[in-house]
Design a protein around this motif. Structure first.
Motif, short mmCIF file in Angstrom:
data_model
loop_
_atom_site.label_atom_id
_atom_site.label_comp_id
_atom_site.label_asym_id
_atom_site.label_seq_id
_atom_site.Cartn_x
_atom_site.Cartn_y
_atom_site.Cartn_z
N GLN A 189 0.79 -1.20 0.12
CA GLN A 189 -0.15 0.03 0.28
C GLN A 189 0.82 1.39 -0.02
O GLN A 189 0.22 2.36 -0.43
CB GLN A 189 -1.03 0.10 1.17
N SER A 190 2.25 1.07 0.36
CA SER A 190 2.96 2.28 0.44
C SER A 190 3.46 2.68 -0.95
O SER A 190 4.32 3.48 -1.04
CB SER A 190 4.00 2.06 1.43
N GLY A 191 3.35 1.59 -2.06
CA GLY A 191 3.96 1.70 -3.34
C GLY A 191 5.19 1.11 -3.29
O GLY A 191 5.95 1.20 -4.49
N GLN A 192 5.66 0.15 -2.22
CA GLN A 192 7.29 -0.45 -2.48
C GLN A 192 6.85 -1.77 -2.74
O GLN A 192 6.04 -2.54 -2.27
CB GLN A 192 7.75 0.42 -1.29
N PRO A 193 8.00 -2.30 -3.44
CA PRO A 193 7.85 -3.77 -3.76
C PRO A 193 8.02 -4.68 -2.52
O PRO A 193 8.63 -4.13 -1.52
CB PRO A 193 9.18 -3.95 -4.60
N ARG A 194 7.02 -5.73 -2.33
CA ARG A 194 7.24 -6.83 -1.32
C ARG A 194 8.29 -7.63 -1.55
O ARG A 194 8.64 -7.74 -2.76
CB ARG A 194 5.82 -7.28 -0.98
N PRO A 195 8.80 -8.37 -0.51
CA PRO A 195 9.72 -9.28 -0.73
C PRO A 195 9.50 -10.49 -2.14
O PRO A 195 10.56 -10.73 -2.56
CB PRO A 195 10.15 -9.99 0.64
N PHE A 196 8.35 -10.64 -2.07
CA PHE A 196 7.94 -11.46 -3.13
C PHE A 196 8.32 -11.21 -4.52
O PHE A 196 8.37 -11.91 -5.43
CB PHE A 196 6.72 -11.95 -3.21
N PHE A 197 8.38 -9.74 -4.60
CA PHE A 197 8.74 -9.12 -5.84
C PHE A 197 10.01 -9.84 -6.50
O PHE A 197 10.03 -9.95 -7.64
CB PHE A 197 8.97 -7.54 -5.62
N GLU A 198 10.84 -9.88 -5.85
CA GLU A 198 12.26 -10.69 -6.21
C GLU A 198 12.01 -11.84 -6.86
O GLU A 198 12.91 -12.25 -7.87
CB GLU A 198 13.11 -10.57 -5.01
N GLU A 199 11.23 -12.51 -6.36
CA GLU A 199 10.97 -14.12 -6.76
C GLU A 199 10.39 -13.91 -8.30
O GLU A 199 10.82 -14.62 -9.50
CB GLU A 199 10.08 -14.87 -5.98
N VAL A 200 9.63 -12.95 -8.47
CA VAL A 200 8.77 -12.91 -9.66
C VAL A 200 9.72 -12.04 -10.51
O VAL A 200 9.75 -12.47 -11.91
CB VAL A 200 7.50 -11.95 -9.80
N LYS A 201 10.76 -11.46 -10.11
CA LYS A 201 11.82 -10.84 -11.17
C LYS A 201 12.47 -11.63 -11.66
O LYS A 201 12.94 -11.64 -12.87
CB LYS A 201 12.69 -9.80 -10.16
N GLN A 202 13.07 -12.85 -10.90
CA GLN A 202 13.74 -14.10 -11.44
C GLN A 202 12.83 -14.75 -12.62
O GLN A 202 13.46 -14.85 -13.75
CB GLN A 202 14.25 -14.78 -10.51
#
Ligand code: GAL
Ligand code: ZN
Length: 667
Positions: free
Chosen positions: A358-371
């Motif tokens: 909700q703050s507009g920042q990536p959650r930790p899961f973002f990194e996995e999707v990036k891969q």
């Protein structure tokens, strides 16, 4: 507007995006993060009716134009949803008849989606007005690569209007009361009808013929509603722009083969909820979805780590989503989209998983999707023009499923679980399987399994007969061919008109609450839940494959499974609901005697998926280690290139916990 041509990308990764939840000044932040993530597609608009048409005929499309072009500037394509799953408040207050009526006769509440009566004329008119305007406005936008109609059709309406349409539908089908009364055996409990208006919508258990027709009517209603939208869209779309609907796996509210017939492509929403991915079950659901059209499909929604609606909304394990994404691709998906991109500040789904908080920042899961996104981007071209090919088909029939679920006879006789009992061994042997309707073409299949095809008409008899005459191996399971298209018994012992194929008939069936020993020629095991007593008729060509041991007396020493050798093909009849080990042994033998073998030798929990390029038959293997332990897979004599590790491999491949390999033969 961007003039870029539609993306030629094969593997897409994306998210559901709702720019209408945010001020447009914030979109750029979102879109930059999408680009950083490597997203290639977003789905938008599917609940945005009140933003697209805030009052009747007052279309506000500029904001969506703006979002589409901003995304396109960042190389992200759009799938547009028609927002009919969320009829807005103004429409419902102008036309209260739009609201669906539940089983108790109460109008459903506004505001929780799909609150519409699928047959409401006012709703059809409002839908047509908006969809036509959207088609005219967005139809030729080169950045819109596909359309989704509505969202997860599921509501059943019991209103007076639906009721009278149902009665008209019956009149049209049966023409006379005599015909209907006869086919439904309505003399039973004095149900005899003398006016169409007397026929109710079944609520709970009712006449099986009536219940089946109601299901057909519901499917027909949704199919018409979907077609109304397709017909408005199509004239405005370029040839390569597809139209889909996002289905829900094994949901059985509608006949999905019927629904899929009018779509260019199917997609589905893959949610785990509580717990973790069950790779065999998920494989089956992908195979089911691919089978709706026997074509590649999209995973239109999947959970970014967690949902908000399960009893416990636990996260997936780190790395698990990546195995799921590759599983989907291996099974014939061309895209994986996470639901949703960013947590909205309010609304019913605040705590659902997202990529951006909700703050507009990536959650930790973002990194996995990036891969995942980076792997999809790099390997996309390998999957161009590839599809899954199977020599084994499992027949799935909604009418049979409904029929059995209404009269289970044993509380644990679950149609899908029973189908899974036949599916699982093939999955474990890494033999590709299609799950298809019993009316689809059987060309190319060596083995066809019909776990409980209980509704069989003449057409299906002819279809199966032709398959066997062409050398096919057919496996018929418990409860086959008990009923006709009216959900009435055939006036014959099962499998009725299929008996010439089996050479054997079912003398009686038993729901069992104590395991029954089964002694097979190639295995021993147990029958659970269900056991049929079989009598061999054609002694010349039919042999018992297994018999029952001593149990309730009725089954002692009786035949449980038979095999009938035809000139070309083979037909098995399996009267026993076998335990997992026995089923594995039985079907492994069925597969090898049909000359159908698995790909590579993989331990339990490691799946080998295969896609084949249509024009030169080049194979791409996706190997997924669905376990959290290191695993070894034995390859054949070829040398392979692993496109993920960049290594050349021979003999065997070692997969790290949750490891993935994408292999092609070295040339
Ligand atoms: C789906 C639905 C999405 C979202 C999601 C949450 O069924 O299509 O819009 O609500 O569930 O898990
Ligand atoms: Zn209705």
């Amino acid at each position: 507007m961007s003039t870029q041509s539609p993306s030629r990308k094969v593997l897409h990764i994306g998210a559901a995006y709702y720019p209408e939840h945010w001020k447009s000044e914030q979109w750029l932040n979102d879109i930059r993060l999408m680009q950083e993530l490597g997203i290639s597609v977003v789905r938008m608009g599917e609940f945005a009716w009140s933003s697209l048409e805030p009052s009747a005929g007052n279309f506000q499309f500029e904001w969506l134009d703006h979002a589409i072009s901003l995304l396109a500037l960042h190389n992200i394509r759009t799938v547009l949803g028609t927002p009919t799953a969320a009829p807005p408040a103004w429409l419902v207050s102008e036309h209260p008849e739009i609201l669906a009526t539940n089983e108790e006769g109460k109008k459903v509440q506004f505001g929780n989606r799909c609150h519409y009566c699928v047959n409401s004329s006012a709703f059809h008119e409002a839908t047509a007005r908006l969809v036509k305007a959207m088609a005219e406005h967005f139809g030729s936008n080169p950045n819109v690569i596909g359309w989704q109609i509505d969202n997860e059709f599921n509501r059943i309406c019991y209103c007076e209007h639906c009721h009278s349409l149902f009665q008209e539908y019956l009149k049209d089908r049966y023409k006379t009361f005599d015909e209907l009364n006869r086919r439904w055996t309505t003399a039973y409990w004095s149900q005899t009808y003398s006016d169409w208006k007397q026929i109710p919508i079944p609520i709970g258990p009712h006449n099986p013929g009536l219940m089946l027709e109601w299901k057909r009517f519901v499917t027909q209603s949704y199919r018409k509603f979907q077609k109304l939208q397709i017909d408005l869209l199509k004239p405005h779309l370029n040839e390569q722009v597809w139209v889909t609907h996002n289905f829900m796996g094994w949901f059985d509210g509608l006949d999905h083969y019927e629904m899929a017939a009018d779509l260019d492509m199917v997609s589905w929403d893959w949610y785990i909820g509580m717990g973790h991915n069950e790779p065999v079950f998920s494989s089956a659901t992908h195979d089911l979805t691919r089978g709706f059209k026997k074509k590649n499909f999209w995973v239109m929604e999947t959970q970014p780590n967690t949902v908000n609606w399960a009893k416990i909304n636990n996260p997936l394990y780190k790395g698990e989503a990546r195995t799921m994404a590759w599983q989907a691709i291996g099974k014939g998906a061309d895209a994986v989209l996470y639901w949703q991109w960013r947590s909205a500040l309010n609304g019913q789904e605040q705590f659902h998983g997202t990529l951006i908080d909700q703050s507009g920042q990536p959650r930790p899961f973002f990194e996995e999707v990036k891969q995942i996104a980076s792997e999809f981007r790099q390997l996309s071209s390998l999957f161009e023009n590839t599809q899954v090919e199977s020599r084994v088909a499992v027949m799935n029939d909604y009418e049979s499923r409904w029929s059995i679920s209404w009269q289970k006879h044993h509380r644990d006789f679950d149609y899908v679980a029973h189908l899974m009992a036949y599916y699982r061994p093939f999955c474990q042997l890494n033999i590709p399987v299609d799950i298809i309707s019993p009316d689809q073409s059987l060309e190319g299949y060596k083995i066809v399994l019909a776990p409980s095809l209980t509704i069989v008409d003449e057409k299906r008899v002819a279809h199966l007969k032709a398959f066997v005459e062409n050398g096919g191996h057919l496996v018929l399971g418990s409860r086959t061919a008990v009923k006709n298209r009216d959900n009435a018994f055939h006036p014959l012992r099962p499998p009725a008109f299929l008996t010439p194929l089996t050479g054997a008939e079912v003398e009686d069936f038993y729901a069992i609450n104590e395991d029954v020993p089964v002694i097979g020629n190639w295995f021993t095991g147990k029958a659970r839940i269900w056991a049929e007593r079989i009598r061999i008729i054609d002694h010349d060509f039919t042999l018992p494959v297994a018999t029952y041991g001593s149990s309730n007396g009725w089954l002692d020493g009786q035949v449980a499974i038979t095999v009938h050798n035809h000139q070309a093909g083979i037909v098995y009849y399996v009267g026993a609901y076998l335990d997992e080990t026995a089923m594995f042994a039985f079907l492994k033998r069925v597969a090898s005697s049909a000359g159908v073998n698995g790909m590579f030798e993989a331990p339990v929990g490691v799946h080998v998926y295969r896609r084949v390029r249509t024009y030169d038959r080049k194979e791409v293997f996706v190997i997924v280690n669905h376990t959290q332990a290191e695993q070894l897979v034995k390859l054949d004599n070829n040398t392979y290139d692993d496109h993920i590790s960049g290594k050349r491999i021979a003999g065997q491949i070692r997969l790290s916990p949750y490891g993935v390999a994408v292999l092609t033969k070295t040339i």
